[in-house]
Design an enzyme around this catalytic site. Structure first.
Site, PDB file in Angstrom:
ATOM      1  N   GLU A   1      91.723  22.243   8.290  1.00  0.00           N
ATOM      2  CA  GLU A   1      91.772  23.117   9.474  1.00  0.00           C
ATOM      3  C   GLU A   1      91.987  22.302  10.747  1.00  0.00           C
ATOM      4  OE1 GLU A   1      89.013  25.017   6.411  1.00  0.00           O
ATOM      5  OE2 GLU A   1      89.441  23.019   7.178  1.00  0.00           O
TER       6      GLU A   1
ATOM      7  N   GLY B   1      77.766  15.016   9.391  1.00  0.00           N
ATOM      8  CA  GLY B   1      78.514  15.910  10.290  1.00  0.00           C
ATOM      9  C   GLY B   1      77.615  16.884  11.021  1.00  0.00           C
ATOM     10  N   ARG B   2      76.736  17.537  10.299  1.00  0.00           N
ATOM     11  CA  ARG B   2      75.891  18.560  10.898  1.00  0.00           C
ATOM     12  C   ARG B   2      74.743  17.961  11.712  1.00  0.00           C
ATOM     13  NH1 ARG B   2      75.926  18.487   5.517  1.00  0.00           N
ATOM     14  NH2 ARG B   2      74.017  17.900   4.389  1.00  0.00           N
TER      15      ARG B   2
ATOM     16  N   GLU C   1      73.700  24.084   4.619  1.00  0.00           N
ATOM     17  CA  GLU C   1      74.515  23.005   4.054  1.00  0.00           C
ATOM     18  C   GLU C   1      73.611  21.842   3.626  1.00  0.00           C
ATOM     19  OE1 GLU C   1      78.903  22.105   5.303  1.00  0.00           O
ATOM     20  OE2 GLU C   1      77.667  20.501   6.169  1.00  0.00           O
TER      21      GLU C   1
ATOM     22  N   HIS D   1      69.186  45.783  18.542  1.00  0.00           N
ATOM     23  CA  HIS D   1      69.963  47.041  18.505  1.00  0.00           C
ATOM     24  C   HIS D   1      70.986  47.008  17.381  1.00  0.00           C
ATOM     25  CE1 HIS D   1      68.125  48.350  22.274  1.00  0.00           C
ATOM     26  NE2 HIS D   1      68.137  47.061  22.566  1.00  0.00           N
TER      27      HIS D   1
ATOM     28  N   LYS E   1      87.900  23.813  -1.308  1.00  0.00           N
ATOM     29  CA  LYS E   1      88.975  23.069  -0.619  1.00  0.00           C
ATOM     30  C   LYS E   1      90.082  22.709  -1.624  1.00  0.00           C
ATOM     31  CE  LYS E   1      85.830  20.848   2.749  1.00  0.00           C
ATOM     32  NZ  LYS E   1      85.295  19.539   3.234  1.00  0.00           N
TER      33      LYS E   1
END
Ligand SMILES: O=P(O)(O)OC[C@H]1O[C@](O)(CO)[C@@H](O)[C@@H]1O
Length: 541
Positions: free
Chosen positions: A209, A261-262, A347, A378, A509
């Protein structure tokens, strides 16, 4: 039977007992509950007293943490040992927000000097862009940044920007993550290539991506800029600088593989945000996170906020069989917190095997979802209050959501009073008798009250945690995210899983690439299942 299994069994047994007494009654039998289950940490206050655990349950959870050697594993993490055992890596995101005189080692290699050097380079770059010393190819100052990245290379920086951006920023910062070209088109609309900097953020610099979006941005720039000028508008942020340079970045900022990464928003991954907010603001985010690291490292387990937050979740998941949690931030600036936590927690701890590869012997990471508080009220809170499934809730409450409201205490009360009311309503509920009495008091007939009372009954006894932060300051945001990182780590220790790999993302992937190959070949591959083949046929017309 191992000590850990015994501690788990003890927790399950006490939780079974606790499930027969209501949370609200715990306050009467345990006068020290607020004191015991309230904890201050790095400027945040956590109230865990509306969780389902009794004092005995709370102790059983702490015993489990001790038995699982949370303190020893914590030392291994901060000591730069192999914590990510399937990739043979250290996990050292705390080193990214450590003081300049810190001395972290990753697998024995000293890394703090490199961290400081990268921080200084980011600070200088931010200053140079702010002053106009760093310009585009046409020597015009940059006025816009397009940050391209996905997952951990997007969610953290985007949350920081939403939470801390000024109302009228000097830099127009836009984020692109989705491979749907519409995302890029919206980001580029109205921008001038001459004054736009594109920051391509990818730890691996292989993510489909991100590379697809980077190509779109490069093509857009190339329509206006010469090949000679183009590299000045392309910055790479990655743990694979060679790939970024080969792709065409005129400049790269690095980070290392011991940053997941996270867990990477503290690194150069937030370069675009550090530039747009100003280095001084970003540095305060690091300060807040460091304060939470110091609390996590030094506070006794029974007064350790990340540990207690983790144990509350384990008590719900393992003791009460509740495999979901809703997170409701009561601040517009934290609207992306649920999305950030979905990656961080799911993850990290969405795992079915232990560190040694054997099947887990507990439930692991729950499904995490959420929306900004009053919005969720709501939308799906109906189910949280009256649905048959008990979903533990977490309310992140900000006393003052913006500097402007700092002296207008009344200003924020409508917001936070809703959060407090939701937590109270979930715990206290409303009996059918009370609902019926209200209907009668409102003039309903006995028959009408009998008919409606069941619908207006709230089971209550639904657990929640409230996290208070005085204001949405850079320090508080840093502390909050570090709190969640350490909570996630502690859960992984107790569940005995590797919280730092993510093999589960790979199969999709690989299959996506295979399907693209079939598209290029003009027909679904022979080995495809009939459903996927049929869908492809319909999409390829
Ligand atoms: O920064 P990269 O390497 O582009 O990866 C982006 C994201 O993709 C993942 O690897 C999941 O596919 C995440 O762990 C990561 O944050």
């Amino acid at each position: 039977m191992t000590a850990r299994s015994q501690a788990l069994d003890m927790l399950r047994a006490v939780a079974r007992k606790d499930s027969s007494s209501r949370i609200v009654h715990q306050f009467a039998v345990d006068p020290g509950r607020i004191e015991r289950m309230g904890v201050e940490a790095a400027g945040l206050y956590l109230d865990l007293s509306k969780q389902s655990w009794s004092a005995e349950g709370f102790e059983a959870a702490l015993d489990l943490a001790r038995t699982c050697d949370v303190e020893g594993r914590r030392a291994a993490l901060f000591g730069g040992e192999v914590v990510n055992n399937t990739e043979g890596r250290a996990v050292l995101h705390p080193a990214l927000r450590a003081a300049d005189d810190a001395d972290f080692h990753a697998l024995g290699e000293p890394v703090s000097k490199e961290v400081t050097a990268t921080r200084d380079a980011i600070a200088q770059f931010a200053t140079d862009i702010g002053s106009g010393a760093e310009t585009g190819g046409a020597r015009q100052p940059f006025t816009a940044i397009v940050h391209i990245g996905i997952g951990g290379s997007d969610l953290g920086p985007r949350l920081l920007w939403d939470a801390l951006r000024p109302l009228e920023p000097t830099i127009d910062l836009r984020f692109v993550a989705n491979i749907d070209p519409r995302d890029m088109a919206e980001a580029l609309s109205g921008l001038d290539p001459e004054t736009t900097l594109v920051v391509v953020v990818s730890k691996t610099f292989t993510t489909q991506e991100t590379l697809a979006n980077a190509e779109l941005a490069k093509a857009w720039l190339s329509e206006s800029l010469s090949a000679k000028r183009l590299p000045r508008h392309l910055v790479g942020v990655t743990a694979a600088p060679d790939k970024a340079e080969a792709w065409g970045c005129g400049r790269t900022f690095g980070f290392r593989d011991w940053v997941g990464g996270r867990y990477s928003l503290w690194s150069s991954v937030s370069l675009s945000v550090a530039v747009a907010l100003g280095w001084d603001v970003f540095e305060r985010v690091l300060d807040g996170a460091r304060a939470m690291d110091e609390h996590f490292l030094t506070a006794d387990l029974e007064k350790n906020a990340p540990v207690l937050l983790a144990l509350a979740q384990i008590y719900n998941v393992e003791g009460m069989g509740r495999n979901a949690r809703t997170v409701a931030p009561y601040a517009h600036g934290l609207r992306r917190l649920p999305a950030f936590l979905q990656q961080l927690e799911m993850e990290s701890n969405g795992k079915r095997v232990k560190r040694d590869g054997s099947a887990v012997d507990t439930a692991t990471g729950p499904v995490v979802f959420g929306e900004p508080g009053t919005n969720g009220q709501h939308a799906f809170f109906q189910q949280i209050h009256q649905g048959p499934t008990v979903v533990p809730a977490e309310f992140v409450v900000v006393g003052h959501t913006s500097d402007a409201a700092m002296d207008d205490r009344e200003g924020d009360a409508p917001l936070w009073s809703n959060a407090l009311a939701q937590a109270q309503a979930l715990m206290v509920g409303k009996t059918e008798k009370e609902a019926r009495a209200e209907l009668i008091a409102a003039g309903a007939s006995d028959a009408e009250a009998d008919r409606l009372a069941p619908h207006k009954t709230f089971p209550g006894d639904r657990p929640s945690t409230t996290i208070l932060m005085d204001a949405l300051s850079p320090e508080a945001v840093g502390a909050l995210l570090a709190l969640y990182e350490h909570k996630t780590f502690v859960e992984g220790v107790v569940w005995d899983i590797n919280s730092f790999d993510q093999w589960g993302v790979e199969l999709g992937k690989v299959l996506a690439k295979a399907i693209l190959k079939d598209v290029e070949a003009g027909e679904p591959g022979a080995g495809l299942d009939p459903s996927t083949a049929e869908l492809m046929k319909r999409l390829m017309v």
